[in-house]
Design a protein around this motif. Structure first.
Motif, PDB file in Angstrom:
ATOM      1  N   SER A   1      -7.683  -4.462   9.448  1.00  0.00           N
ATOM      2  CA  SER A   1      -8.478  -3.626   8.639  1.00  0.00           C
ATOM      3  C   SER A   1      -7.659  -2.145   8.395  1.00  0.00           C
ATOM      4  CB  SER A   1      -9.981  -3.157   9.303  1.00  0.00           C
ATOM      5  OG  SER A   1     -10.485  -4.230   9.681  1.00  0.00           O
ATOM      6  N   ILE A   2      -8.010  -1.844   7.121  1.00  0.00           N
ATOM      7  CA  ILE A   2      -7.240  -0.570   6.763  1.00  0.00           C
ATOM      8  C   ILE A   2      -8.276   0.230   6.092  1.00  0.00           C
ATOM      9  CG2 ILE A   2      -5.308   0.668   5.333  1.00  0.00           C
ATOM     10  CD1 ILE A   2      -4.466  -2.525   5.556  1.00  0.00           C
ATOM     11  N   LEU A   3      -8.301   1.647   6.591  1.00  0.00           N
ATOM     12  CA  LEU A   3      -9.304   2.502   5.911  1.00  0.00           C
ATOM     13  C   LEU A   3      -8.627   3.477   4.865  1.00  0.00           C
ATOM     14  CD1 LEU A   3     -12.195   3.530   6.158  1.00  0.00           C
ATOM     15  CD2 LEU A   3     -11.239   5.674   7.264  1.00  0.00           C
ATOM     16  N   ILE A   4      -8.894   3.480   3.482  1.00  0.00           N
ATOM     17  CA  ILE A   4      -8.570   4.075   2.637  1.00  0.00           C
ATOM     18  C   ILE A   4      -9.679   4.849   1.782  1.00  0.00           C
ATOM     19  CG2 ILE A   4      -6.638   2.739   2.076  1.00  0.00           C
ATOM     20  CD1 ILE A   4      -8.332   1.267  -0.117  1.00  0.00           C
ATOM     21  N   ASN A   5      -9.371   5.791   0.816  1.00  0.00           N
ATOM     22  CA  ASN A   5     -10.245   6.458  -0.061  1.00  0.00           C
ATOM     23  C   ASN A   5     -10.880   5.369  -1.028  1.00  0.00           C
ATOM     24  OD1 ASN A   5      -9.867   9.212   1.077  1.00  0.00           O
ATOM     25  ND2 ASN A   5      -8.070   9.332  -0.138  1.00  0.00           N
ATOM     26  N   THR A   6     -12.257   5.354  -1.147  1.00  0.00           N
ATOM     27  CA  THR A   6     -12.688   4.366  -1.925  1.00  0.00           C
ATOM     28  C   THR A   6     -11.955   4.623  -3.667  1.00  0.00           C
ATOM     29  OG1 THR A   6     -14.810   4.488  -1.048  1.00  0.00           O
ATOM     30  CG2 THR A   6     -14.983   3.830  -3.145  1.00  0.00           C
ATOM     31  N   SER A   7     -11.459   5.822  -4.043  1.00  0.00           N
ATOM     32  CA  SER A   7     -10.989   5.948  -5.208  1.00  0.00           C
ATOM     33  C   SER A   7      -9.783   5.101  -5.410  1.00  0.00           C
ATOM     34  CB  SER A   7     -10.742   7.373  -5.656  1.00  0.00           C
ATOM     35  OG  SER A   7     -10.167   8.010  -4.445  1.00  0.00           O
TER      36      SER A   7
ATOM     37  N   LEU B   1       0.997  -1.303   0.014  1.00  0.00           N
ATOM     38  CA  LEU B   1      -0.002   0.029   0.079  1.00  0.00           C
ATOM     39  C   LEU B   1       0.850   1.231   0.089  1.00  0.00           C
ATOM     40  CD1 LEU B   1      -2.681  -1.205   2.589  1.00  0.00           C
ATOM     41  CD2 LEU B   1      -2.906  -1.356   0.328  1.00  0.00           C
ATOM     42  N   ASN B   2       2.109   1.059  -0.654  1.00  0.00           N
ATOM     43  CA  ASN B   2       3.043   2.140  -0.355  1.00  0.00           C
ATOM     44  C   ASN B   2       2.413   3.375  -0.911  1.00  0.00           C
ATOM     45  OD1 ASN B   2       5.376   2.793   0.856  1.00  0.00           O
ATOM     46  ND2 ASN B   2       6.876   2.017  -0.683  1.00  0.00           N
ATOM     47  N   ASP B   3       1.857   3.478  -2.048  1.00  0.00           N
ATOM     48  CA  ASP B   3       1.401   4.472  -2.753  1.00  0.00           C
ATOM     49  C   ASP B   3       0.073   5.194  -2.346  1.00  0.00           C
ATOM     50  OD1 ASP B   3       3.940   4.505  -3.951  1.00  0.00           O
ATOM     51  OD2 ASP B   3       3.152   3.121  -5.555  1.00  0.00           O
ATOM     52  N   ILE B   4      -0.600   4.602  -1.569  1.00  0.00           N
ATOM     53  CA  ILE B   4      -1.848   4.733  -1.111  1.00  0.00           C
ATOM     54  C   ILE B   4      -1.810   5.543   0.207  1.00  0.00           C
ATOM     55  CG2 ILE B   4      -4.030   3.682  -0.668  1.00  0.00           C
ATOM     56  CD1 ILE B   4      -3.271   1.647  -2.908  1.00  0.00           C
ATOM     57  N   PRO B   5      -2.850   6.566   0.464  1.00  0.00           N
ATOM     58  CA  PRO B   5      -2.797   7.184   1.652  1.00  0.00           C
ATOM     59  C   PRO B   5      -3.828   6.281   2.567  1.00  0.00           C
ATOM     60  CG  PRO B   5      -3.861   8.815  -0.270  1.00  0.00           C
ATOM     61  CD  PRO B   5      -3.312   7.363  -0.829  1.00  0.00           C
ATOM     62  N   VAL B   6      -3.062   5.949   3.820  1.00  0.00           N
ATOM     63  CA  VAL B   6      -3.721   5.171   4.634  1.00  0.00           C
ATOM     64  C   VAL B   6      -4.311   5.941   5.763  1.00  0.00           C
ATOM     65  CG1 VAL B   6      -3.445   3.367   6.458  1.00  0.00           C
ATOM     66  CG2 VAL B   6      -2.541   2.982   4.048  1.00  0.00           C
ATOM     67  N   LYS B   7      -5.792   5.962   6.167  1.00  0.00           N
ATOM     68  CA  LYS B   7      -6.420   6.616   6.782  1.00  0.00           C
ATOM     69  C   LYS B   7      -6.328   6.364   8.395  1.00  0.00           C
ATOM     70  CE  LYS B   7      -7.809   9.348   3.543  1.00  0.00           C
ATOM     71  NZ  LYS B   7      -9.227   9.798   3.338  1.00  0.00           N
ATOM     72  N   MET B   8      -6.747   4.941   8.289  1.00  0.00           N
ATOM     73  CA  MET B   8      -6.750   4.426   9.802  1.00  0.00           C
ATOM     74  C   MET B   8      -6.500   3.066   9.608  1.00  0.00           C
ATOM     75  SD  MET B   8     -10.577   5.348  11.084  1.00  0.00           S
ATOM     76  CE  MET B   8     -10.673   4.208  12.455  1.00  0.00           C
TER      77      MET B   8
ATOM     78  N   LEU C   1      -6.590  -3.384  -3.986  1.00  0.00           N
ATOM     79  CA  LEU C   1      -6.877  -4.835  -3.901  1.00  0.00           C
ATOM     80  C   LEU C   1      -5.883  -5.331  -4.791  1.00  0.00           C
ATOM     81  CD1 LEU C   1     -10.833  -4.767  -4.264  1.00  0.00           C
ATOM     82  CD2 LEU C   1      -9.389  -5.624  -1.994  1.00  0.00           C
ATOM     83  N   ARG C   2      -5.270  -4.818  -6.036  1.00  0.00           N
ATOM     84  CA  ARG C   2      -4.754  -5.546  -6.810  1.00  0.00           C
ATOM     85  C   ARG C   2      -3.206  -5.725  -6.263  1.00  0.00           C
ATOM     86  NH1 ARG C   2      -7.369  -2.576 -12.242  1.00  0.00           N
ATOM     87  NH2 ARG C   2      -8.978  -3.872 -12.230  1.00  0.00           N
ATOM     88  N   SER C   3      -2.638  -4.605  -5.551  1.00  0.00           N
ATOM     89  CA  SER C   3      -1.440  -4.427  -5.337  1.00  0.00           C
ATOM     90  C   SER C   3      -1.372  -5.532  -4.165  1.00  0.00           C
ATOM     91  CB  SER C   3      -1.190  -3.233  -4.652  1.00  0.00           C
ATOM     92  OG  SER C   3      -0.031  -2.946  -4.293  1.00  0.00           O
ATOM     93  N   LEU C   4      -2.362  -5.542  -3.329  1.00  0.00           N
ATOM     94  CA  LEU C   4      -2.340  -6.651  -2.116  1.00  0.00           C
ATOM     95  C   LEU C   4      -2.280  -7.741  -2.759  1.00  0.00           C
ATOM     96  CD1 LEU C   4      -4.577  -4.963   0.656  1.00  0.00           C
ATOM     97  CD2 LEU C   4      -2.364  -5.430   0.969  1.00  0.00           C
ATOM     98  N   GLY C   5      -2.945  -8.181  -3.582  1.00  0.00           N
ATOM     99  CA  GLY C   5      -3.133  -9.498  -4.388  1.00  0.00           C
ATOM    100  C   GLY C   5      -1.789 -10.020  -4.766  1.00  0.00           C
TER     101      GLY C   5
END
Ligand code: ADP
Ligand code: ASP
Ligand code: MG
Length: 437
Positions: A416-422, A398-405, A428-432
């Protein structure tokens, strides 16, 4: 006794309805729970939306189109005119009922009566089909036994007693057909178990009767390790524990209704996920045994609202949490995720219907910020407290994604991790790729 549930696609056409017969005709006593035919509940929801906005003509026009579709299905489904005509009458009865409602005021109760038509139609039409094929079956109306209490929870005592009474009518039949999704509420009115609720109906029935097994038949061969709607190369998970399956269902794996694992877990009833299009595939078996892999699966739940309450008075003080929780309790709004720091509390909710009032109440405690369009990503795996090294892999993905919580440590089998829906599909792809490829 086993409970078999067939979802929308599995009953979605005359061909699919006929294909169910060999799957349930082994001569063993079973309860067959059916959803509405694919697309019907959405269509009924749209009709009801037009009704609620005051466009009664538009609603009636759409209802007539759906009636015509059901007449065409009836023409194709039955070989004899006797059953074809019976089915036409049945379809008319249900659509006349809907049209008659349009002369009344719109209400949530009328909406639920409209939504219930999908399951009432599919079960009655399937019951006719079995009769035409000379297979005896008993149609037990779910509205005679399925009931929720004032908190929206299954009323097991009522369900068990009434189901037993209904089943006392069984003579030689080995197939009991009933509707998924629909129920009565505490006032005895027609209600439902929320969208996708037929899975929940099946496990509630399974628990009420202490069934040997519940089988959920759908259009995919079991629970996959990522969301197949957004990620390619997902793989089926052969075995899952109740807890793992419950977390995945709760956090967005659409194959199961969010609450559907709880009744099975309560009575330790195995749940098997099977594919009607590939009935020989073994699918996924959900039992009390854990899969215990480092990473089992990833799921995402949209439509989340994040709320942050900040107050300097929180520092070293007590009683803040109680006041915060009281605001949510007052408006019967469940909290999904929560994290705290010394002067702020962040949490998420799924149901924003009372957001304005909640925010008003929270404003007396501190400064409140609200963020919509959030998604919870849930990673299910081995998160026991003594395990090392899982967080870096997840956050690298999730390096390039803002993690909110982040919620870590609350469950031994998920994080669980909270992110922007966008950012959901990228996440999901990156975690996969990082966790499963
Ligand atoms: P039904 O109408 O039979 O209840 P649903 O559409 O409710 O079927 O559920 C099946 C769908 O769930 C699949 O077609 C798939 O796209 C979706 N799905 C989402 N996440 C998962 C997952 N982790 N594993 C399997 N299917 C999933
Ligand atoms: N027919 C309902 C829905 O579409 C229930 C279900 O399919 O499980 O939500
Ligand atoms: Mg479903």
């Amino acid at each position: 006794m086993k409970v078999y549930k067939f979802g929308g696609t599995s009953v979605g056409s005359p061909e699919r309805l006929r294909a169910l017969i060999p799957l349930i005709s082994d001569g063993e006593l079973k309860i067959v729970v059916l959803s509405a035919m694919a697309g019907t509940t959405n269509e009924l929801a749209e009709i009801s939306g037009l009704f609620s906005s005051g466009d009664r003509e538009g609603a009636a026009g759409r209802a007539e189109q759906l009636r015509a579709r059901y007449h065409a299905i009836a023409d194709e489904l039955y070989s004899s005119s006797t059953w074809g005509e019976k089915a036409h009458d049945l379809v008319d009865e249900h659509f006349n009922y809907i049209i008659a409602l349009f002369s009344r005021e719109f209400s949530r109760h009328n909406e639920k009566r409209i939504l219930a038509r999908g399951e009432l139609l599919s079960t009655a039409m399937f019951h006719f089909l079995l009769s035409e094929c000379g297979i005896s079956s008993l149609l037990v109306p779910a509205l005679n036994f399925m009931r929720i209490d004032k908190d929206g929870e299954p009323d097991y005592f009522y369900i068990r007693e009434n189901l037993k009474r209904e089943l006392a009518a069984v003579k030689d039949e080995t197939l009991i057909i009933t509707q998924g999704f629909i129920c009565r509420n505490v006032f005895g009115e027609t209600d439902n178990l929320r969208r996708g609720g037929s899975d929940y109906s099946a496990t509630i029935i399974g628990a009420a009767l202490t069934a040997e097994e519940v089988q959920i038949w759908t259009d995919i061969s079991g629970m996959h390790n990522n969301d197949p709607r957004y990620v390619s190369n997902t793989k089926v998970i052969r075995n899952l524990s109740f807890s793992e399956a419950a977390e995945l269902a709760f956090f967005g794996a659409k194959i199961l209704h969010p609450s559907s694992i709880n009744p099975a877990r309560m009575k330790n009833i195995p749940v098997r996920l099977k594919n009607t299009l590939e009935p020989d595939d073994e699918g996924t078996l959900i039992t009390s045994a854990s899969a215990l892999k480092d990473y089992t699966a990833v799921a995402a739940k949209d439509g989340i609202t994040a709320i942050r309450i900040r107050s300097d008075r929180m520092l070293m003080a007590y009683g803040f949490m109680r006041r915060i929780f009281e605001a949510f309790e007052a408006y019967k709004t469940p909290i999904d995720m929560i994290t705290t720091s010394e002067v702020s509390v962040s949490l998420t909710i799924e149901d924003p219907s009372n957001l304005e009032d909640i925010v008003k109440m929270l404003s007396s405690i501190g400064m409140v910020e609200v963020e919509h369009d959030q998604t919870i990503i849930c990673v299910v795996g081995d998160f026991r407290p003594d395990r090392v090294g899982s967080a870096p892999e997840i956050f690298e993905a999730l390096n390039d994604i803002p993690v909110k919580m982040i919620s870590y440590g609350g469950s031994e089998n998920s994080m669980s991790i909270l992110i922007n829906t966008s950012d959901k599909i990228t996440a999901l792809r990156s975690l996969g790729e990082k966790l499963f490829d």
